[in-house]
Design an enzyme around this catalytic site. Sequence first.
Site, mmCIF file in Angstrom:
data_model
loop_
_atom_site.group_PDB
_atom_site.id
_atom_site.type_symbol
_atom_site.label_atom_id
_atom_site.label_comp_id
_atom_site.label_asym_id
_atom_site.label_seq_id
_atom_site.Cartn_x
_atom_site.Cartn_y
_atom_site.Cartn_z
ATOM 1 C CG ASP A 34 53.465 6.699 88.946
ATOM 2 O OD1 ASP A 34 52.667 6.528 87.627
ATOM 3 O OD2 ASP A 34 53.620 6.053 89.461
ATOM 4 N N GLY A 119 52.171 -10.854 88.524
ATOM 5 C CA GLY A 119 51.180 -9.831 87.117
ATOM 6 C C GLY A 119 49.997 -9.739 87.877
ATOM 7 C CB ALA A 120 47.975 -9.364 90.682
ATOM 8 N N GLY A 121 49.023 -6.649 89.423
ATOM 9 C CA GLY A 121 49.165 -5.236 89.218
ATOM 10 C C GLY A 121 49.481 -4.867 91.159
ATOM 11 C CB SER A 124 54.899 -9.151 92.543
ATOM 12 O OG SER A 124 54.783 -9.481 91.095
ATOM 13 C CB SER A 125 57.980 -6.092 89.408
ATOM 14 O OG SER A 125 57.590 -5.256 89.606
ATOM 15 C CD GLU A 157 59.421 -2.292 87.930
ATOM 16 O OE1 GLU A 157 59.656 -2.187 88.179
ATOM 17 O OE2 GLU A 157 58.823 -2.743 86.682
ATOM 18 C CG ASP A 169 53.659 0.291 91.324
ATOM 19 O OD1 ASP A 169 53.369 0.953 91.742
ATOM 20 O OD2 ASP A 169 54.575 -0.451 90.210
ATOM 21 C CE1 TYR A 219 52.777 1.795 83.849
ATOM 22 C CE2 TYR A 219 54.890 2.776 83.289
ATOM 23 C CZ TYR A 219 54.212 2.389 84.596
ATOM 24 O OH TYR A 219 53.995 3.357 84.810
HETATM 25 C C1 GLA Z 1 52.215 0.241 87.856
HETATM 26 C C2 GLA Z 1 53.904 1.085 87.698
HETATM 27 C C3 GLA Z 1 53.331 2.138 88.403
HETATM 28 C C4 GLA Z 1 51.916 3.394 87.631
HETATM 29 C C5 GLA Z 1 50.817 2.401 87.335
HETATM 30 C C6 GLA Z 1 49.655 2.921 86.964
HETATM 31 O O1 GLA Z 1 52.222 -0.090 88.415
HETATM 32 O O2 GLA Z 1 54.595 0.614 87.940
HETATM 33 O O3 GLA Z 1 54.338 3.036 88.221
HETATM 34 O O4 GLA Z 1 52.093 3.675 87.070
HETATM 35 O O5 GLA Z 1 51.328 1.495 87.453
HETATM 36 O O6 GLA Z 1 49.665 3.638 87.660
#
Ligand code: GLA
Length: 384
Positions: A34, A119-121, A124-125, A157, A169, A219
């Site tokens: 993204d 923290g689960a991907g 949540s944030s 963020e 997200d 990241y």
């Molecule tokens: C997190 C970031 C997103 C994206 C993903 C990886 O969720 O918030 O913007 O970069 O990682 O695809």
Amino acid sequence: MKDICTLFKEIFGAPPEAVCSAAGRVNLIGEHVDYCGGKVLPAALTLKCRVAVRKNGRNSVRIAATDIPDRAEIDYADLSAYRGLQWGRYQAGVADEMKRAGYRLVGCDMLYECSVPFGAGLSSSAAIEVATAYALAKAGGNAIDKPALAVLCQRAENDYCGVSCGIMDQYASANGVAGHAMLLDCATLHCEQIPLDLGDCALVLANCNKPHSLVASRYNERRQQVEAALKAARELFPVQTLAALTPDMLEACRPRMKEVVYRRARHVVTECGRVSRSAEVLRRGGLEEFGKLLNASHISLRDDYDVTGPELDALAQAAWERPECLGSRMTGAGFGGCTVSLVKKAGIGAFIEHVGAAYRAAVGRDASFYIAETADGIVEEALS
Ligand code: GLA
């Protein structure tokens, strides 16, 4: 557990005027592209952040949560003061951006209930940010533009919380449509809702339950590496984004890149190809091929982008061993969090049993499983 309205009244002394929510998301494919101008394919989930709200006549937002004792009061006059808060900095960041963007803000009491695991991907944030932005925008009587709220939350963020995340997200959390995945072009924010018809399959999420650490710094490091790749590519081609490179163009740039930078770029370029192909095959129900694309995405995130780690690799590996599983990959930022697997409904029990046992044997910890169900991104609930 008491319902959110009862608890709100206990904490703040009067019932809420509104309850709204924003969704967590699962990204089906298009990971770590993204922020490179690529396309992504997330879906909003029934896991969500609900917030009950009431105007409080003050110049501040008072926040509480149903599941943690932390409280905070965020003063509109002093919005830069809350960056250090564990609970409250997302809300403060959103309020800060809204103030800068000229929204009319009024003091509010807000009670949060979040079913998106932290923290689960599963974002949540973003769900907290978008729910906050929507609730504050409504309370202040502002016109609502959901895509614009998503961009504002991303900025919060980035600038307030120090995570250089892309737009996926927040956009999915705000604009998701039940029964669909969204094909979002992150360079233009053009968004196409694709009906998610999975036939006799379902999406199973497996949370590796790894306490995550240093996700933000790792990241941000990936972002710097792809920026270096783009800089090198632009010495040869007039591209605006890394996602605009074809595999051949990338090969031509390879001598100008450090090996690790080249591998990061190769993930981005190949992943963009897999997203286009996924959108195509999903439109005609090509689930077998979609499953293979999920697997290839995980392998690229493991070998080229290096964001999986032993936990997510163990979950994916165990999933790949199962006949009822058409494909499996990590989802979200990585370094922990969840895998998403496409599994025949009839085999879900056996799948969870096998993957759970294999994960415990490999890592010594239990995974948690959820069946992903899609939902609308922002929802305003009717109050009884
Ligand atoms: C997190 C970031 C997103 C994206 C993903 C990886 O969720 O918030 O913007 O970069 O990682 O695809």
